[in-house]
Design an enzyme around this catalytic site. Sequence first.
Site, mmCIF file in Angstrom:
data_model
loop_
_atom_site.group_PDB
_atom_site.id
_atom_site.type_symbol
_atom_site.label_atom_id
_atom_site.label_comp_id
_atom_site.label_asym_id
_atom_site.label_seq_id
_atom_site.Cartn_x
_atom_site.Cartn_y
_atom_site.Cartn_z
ATOM 1 N N HIS A 112 9.999 17.789 39.333
ATOM 2 C CA HIS A 112 10.872 16.648 39.101
ATOM 3 C C HIS A 112 10.177 15.718 38.108
ATOM 4 O O HIS A 112 8.983 15.443 38.249
ATOM 5 C CB HIS A 112 11.148 15.926 40.423
ATOM 6 C CG HIS A 112 12.088 14.785 40.277
ATOM 7 N ND1 HIS A 112 13.446 14.958 40.111
ATOM 8 C CD2 HIS A 112 11.866 13.454 40.214
ATOM 9 C CE1 HIS A 112 14.024 13.774 39.974
ATOM 10 N NE2 HIS A 112 13.084 12.843 40.027
ATOM 11 N N GLN A 149 3.177 17.684 30.142
ATOM 12 C CA GLN A 149 2.372 17.732 31.377
ATOM 13 C C GLN A 149 3.000 18.663 32.409
ATOM 14 O O GLN A 149 2.300 19.345 33.152
ATOM 15 C CB GLN A 149 2.228 16.327 31.970
ATOM 16 C CG GLN A 149 1.464 15.371 31.080
ATOM 17 C CD GLN A 149 0.062 15.886 30.770
ATOM 18 O OE1 GLN A 149 -0.664 16.302 31.665
ATOM 19 N NE2 GLN A 149 -0.293 15.878 29.492
HETATM 20 C C1 GAR Z 1 12.375 19.152 33.250
HETATM 21 O O1 GAR Z 1 11.954 17.919 32.730
HETATM 22 C C2 GAR Z 1 12.430 19.090 34.750
HETATM 23 O O2 GAR Z 1 11.427 18.301 35.325
HETATM 24 C C3 GAR Z 1 13.784 18.452 34.958
HETATM 25 O O3 GAR Z 1 14.618 19.043 34.000
HETATM 26 C C4 GAR Z 1 13.830 19.432 32.870
HETATM 27 C C5 GAR Z 1 14.081 20.896 32.622
HETATM 28 O O4 GAR Z 1 13.483 21.306 31.440
HETATM 29 N N1 GAR Z 1 14.259 18.674 36.278
HETATM 30 C C6 GAR Z 1 15.030 17.828 36.937
HETATM 31 O O5 GAR Z 1 15.428 16.789 36.452
HETATM 32 C C7 GAR Z 1 15.368 18.264 38.346
HETATM 33 N N2 GAR Z 1 15.867 17.170 39.100
HETATM 34 P P1 GAR Z 1 13.271 22.846 31.142
HETATM 35 O O6 GAR Z 1 14.605 23.541 31.366
HETATM 36 O O7 GAR Z 1 12.868 22.885 29.691
HETATM 37 O O8 GAR Z 1 12.207 23.365 32.060
#
Ligand code: GAR
Length: 196
Positions: A113, A177
């Site tokens: 998260h 990060q």
């Molecule tokens: C990431 O920043 C993750 O932490 C967030 O969505 C993004 C996905 O990026 N998740 C949430 O907000 C869950 N509540 P990615 O598809 O490039 O990994």
Amino acid sequence: MKNIVILISGSGSNMAAIVRAAEQERWSERLNARVAAVISNKADAAGLEMAKAHGIATSVLDHKSFASREDFDAALMAEIDLFSPELVVLAGFMRILTPGFVAHYAGRLINIHPSLLPAFPGLNTHQRAIDAGCQFAGATVHQVTADLDHGPILAQAVVPVLFDDTAEVLAARVLTQEHLIYPRSVAEFFRNLPSY
Ligand code: GAR
């Protein structure tokens, strides 16, 4: 070999970071673990191509084609369980999961998260951190429980919030990060298994 199933909805950069770490750190030899499948609830999720290119099974289960959240989660569970996973990894999977789903994977379901939980569960975390005047932001890897974004914390990373940050700029700083702590947390999960 112990299987990891990763669920995505979008770009899948955290999934890609885990896949790269698994390859570079030779998880299959050293941890007896592999990324067996990547499942998306969106057909156009960019991460699916990356997973395919790395020889990982992919599938798409569109939540819009199910009558209820329960029906979707039941189908998702069936798809995941084809791989008998030791660990299910939510990597930008933007669906609220039913209590039945969470209970089914108790102790083997983790999420990342983009905030320093318990601060800012839910959406728009970066803008909310900026609006609150936070000097630090970050990301949290946690076990998933029935309480949204509130399970036991496995890892956190902290970044500064700079005076001219927009939500996009801060999100990018946090995401770099995330790509470090998420693969590390997954490897740690397997190192901590009694059978390891
Ligand atoms: C990431 O920043 C993750 O932490 C967030 O969505 C993004 C996905 O990026 N998740 C949430 O907000 C869950 N509540 P990615 O598809 O490039 O990994």
